[in-house]
Scaffold this motif. Structure first.
Motif, PDB file in Angstrom:
ATOM      1  N   VAL A 257       0.843  -1.192   0.000  1.00 16.53           N
ATOM      2  CA  VAL A 257       0.000   0.000   0.000  1.00 16.53           C
ATOM      3  C   VAL A 257       0.876   1.238   0.000  1.00 16.53           C
ATOM      4  O   VAL A 257       1.850   1.320   0.736  1.00 16.53           O
TER       5      VAL A 257
ATOM      6  N   ARG B  14       0.462   5.511   0.401  1.00 20.39           N
ATOM      7  CA  ARG B  14      -0.465   6.542   0.884  1.00 20.39           C
ATOM      8  C   ARG B  14       0.043   7.924   0.524  1.00 20.39           C
ATOM      9  O   ARG B  14       1.247   8.189   0.574  1.00 20.39           O
TER      10      ARG B  14
ATOM     11  N   SER C 134      -5.147   6.164  -0.624  1.00 22.69           N
ATOM     12  CA  SER C 134      -4.325   4.953  -0.527  1.00 22.69           C
ATOM     13  C   SER C 134      -4.593   4.094  -1.744  1.00 22.69           C
ATOM     14  O   SER C 134      -5.724   3.990  -2.211  1.00 22.69           O
TER      15      SER C 134
ATOM     16  N   GLU D   6      -3.535   0.173  -3.325  1.00 21.57           N
ATOM     17  CA  GLU D   6      -2.969  -1.127  -2.988  1.00 21.57           C
ATOM     18  C   GLU D   6      -2.484  -1.833  -4.246  1.00 21.57           C
ATOM     19  O   GLU D   6      -3.149  -1.788  -5.284  1.00 21.57           O
TER      20      GLU D   6
ATOM     21  N   THR E 143       3.668   7.416   2.774  1.00 24.29           N
ATOM     22  CA  THR E 143       3.823   5.988   3.044  1.00 24.29           C
ATOM     23  C   THR E 143       4.922   5.697   4.062  1.00 24.29           C
ATOM     24  O   THR E 143       4.701   4.918   4.991  1.00 24.29           O
TER      25      THR E 143
END
Length: 179
Positions: free
Chosen positions: A4, A6, A113, A115, A136
């Protein structure tokens, strides 16, 4: 194991995205970490889960979840030392589903976010112009940390004209496919 990334996002873009894509409320109640694990309860679109997560990573990639009755989830929320409430929208971004979250409590913050299935895919990802600074690597932007310790000091994220145009293009593309 998913990866992930962010990013911050402008509150005005989050508002536009919520209007165009809709949103739903997610509530998480976090318990204090125990050894290398942490547990929390999540209420999301009428479904309630108890989640056991690894603390060995800053990403939400090592979780075991089990559905629990709503009454149990509500009782657990009452005793959680940390709670997080957000409004979530799902937006298509480069063949992925990005989560655009407007945190409501413990304070106001807007994040996006995305993924990835593989690490190399996450590394090659070039964020669109409407994404703000990447956060992140900063553990203070993890839901568990924000719920238990509060929101990090965050610089203001402004929406650029190019960012606004990119979001509108996505919205118009989705609207055209629905016709």
């Amino acid at each position: 194991m998913p990866f992930v990334r962010r990013f911050l996002i402008s509150p005005s873009l989050t508002r536009l995205i919520r209007k165009g894509f809709g949103s739903h409320t997610v509530i998480e109640g976090h318990f204090s970490p125990q050894a290398d694990r942490q547990s929390y309860v999540r209420l999301d679109q009428g479904r309630t889960h108890l989640v056991l997560a690894s603390l060995n990573t800053s990403l939400e990639d090592d979780e075991a979840s089990t559905e629990i009755p709503a009454a149990h989830a509500e009782a657990l929320l009452e005793v959680c030392p940390g709670k997080l409430t957000l409004e979530r929208s799902i937006v298509p971004v480069q063949a992925h589903a990005a989560r655009v979250d407007r945190l409501i409590s413990p304070g106001s913050l807007d994040l996006v976010s995305i993924e990835f299935i593989r690490e190399d895919e996450a590394t090659r990802f070039v964020p669109p112009v409407w994404f703000g600074a990447e956060v992140t690597p900063n553990d203070s932007y993890i839901n568990r940390v924000m719920a238990l310790t509060g929101l990090p000091d965050t610089p203001e994220t402004e929406a650029s004209n190019a960012g606004m145009e990119a979001v509108l293009d996505i919205m118009e593309g989705v609207a055209l496919r629905e016709c």
